[in-house]
Design a protein around this motif. Sequence first.
Motif: not given
Length: 330
Positions: A224-226, A261-265, A291-296
Motif C-alpha cells: 500500500n506504499q505509493i 489523495v483522491d487519486l492515490q485512493n 491526470f490520465y491513466f495509461l497503463e499498469i
Amino acid sequence: MKPQILIITHSQENECVDNVSAALASEGAEVVRVDTDRYPTEIALTTSYSNAIQNNYLETQAGRFDLSNISACWYRRFRVGKNIPGDMDPQLRAPSVEESRRSFLGVLNSLDAFLLDPYYNVKRASTKQLQLKVAASLGIKIPKTCITNKKEEVRKFYTQCPQGIITKMQSAFAVYHEGIENVVFTNLLDELALEELDGLEYCPMTFQEAIPKALELRVTIVGNQIYSAAIDSQKSEIAKVDWRKDGVGMADDWVDYPLPVDLQNKLLRLMDYFELNYGAIDLILHPDGSFYFLEINPSGEFMWLEQTPGYRISEHLANLLLGRCFRRNG
C-alpha cells in the motif's frame, strides 16, 4: 532456519533482482534464483506425490532445493523453454515448450508460499482493455482508445481526436536490423501514415488520442506504499511522445511528485481489484491539472527510480516478501 525466498526471473535480467536479493540477504534470508530460460535445458524440476503429499525439488547450478521450504516467491520474468534448440523439429519443439511451461507453472501455482504476485493475477492485470475499463470505472480519466486490426476503424478514430493520435503495441519487443536492436516505442501518427497501415490485418495495434503533457508520471506501488515520480518529457525533443526514447539522457530528471489523495485512493483500489502487491503505473498530467491513466504493468521496471529521486523500492519489496509490511491477500 533462514527464510528461503524464490525469485522467478531469467538470465538476462537487469540489476533489480540483484538489488532485491541483496536487500533480502541483509535481512538474513536465503535467495533461490531461477533463471527460467534455463529450464528445462539446464535446470531440473521434479514433482512427486507420496501418501497424498506433494513434493517439489528444484536443481540449479547453485544446488538442490526442497521447495516446501520456500516462504515467499517473487514472480518477475518468465521465459521457460527459450533455450530449447531452435533447429529442433517444430512438431517436437512446440509441445516441448508447452509441456515445460505447464510443468513449471504447475509447481509455481501450487507452492504453499506467498506469491508476489500470482501468475494468473499478473496475466489478467496485463490485459489492456480490462485495465482501461477498471480505471474508468474508478473515476480515473483515460485517453480515447481504439484497439483494432481494421484500417477503416483507425481512420474513423483519427477524426475523433483533434489533438492527433499515437500508436503503440500492447507487448514489449524489439526488431533487429543488421544485428542492431530497435525497440518499438510509442509514435505519433500523422495523416500520411493513415494511408500506410499495411500489416495491420496481421497485427492489431493500439491507437490513442494524443494527450497534452505537463508531466509524465511513473507511479510504483508496493503493497500500500505509493512511490510517485514525474518527469518533464517535453524538455527533450526526442522524448516528447515517449520519454523512453531519451530515458538514459533524462535519467537524472525524475523528481518526487506526491499525488492528490483522491487519486492515490483510486490507484490503491485498482491494485485491490487486480489483487496485486506490485504495479508500475504510467500517468500523464494534463496542463489543466487532470491526470490520465495509461497503463499498469504488474512487472514494470523501477531500478532508475532508486537512483533519482532515490526511492528504496528494493528494500520495500524485500520486506514485503518477508511479511514485514502490508500484503494484499497474503
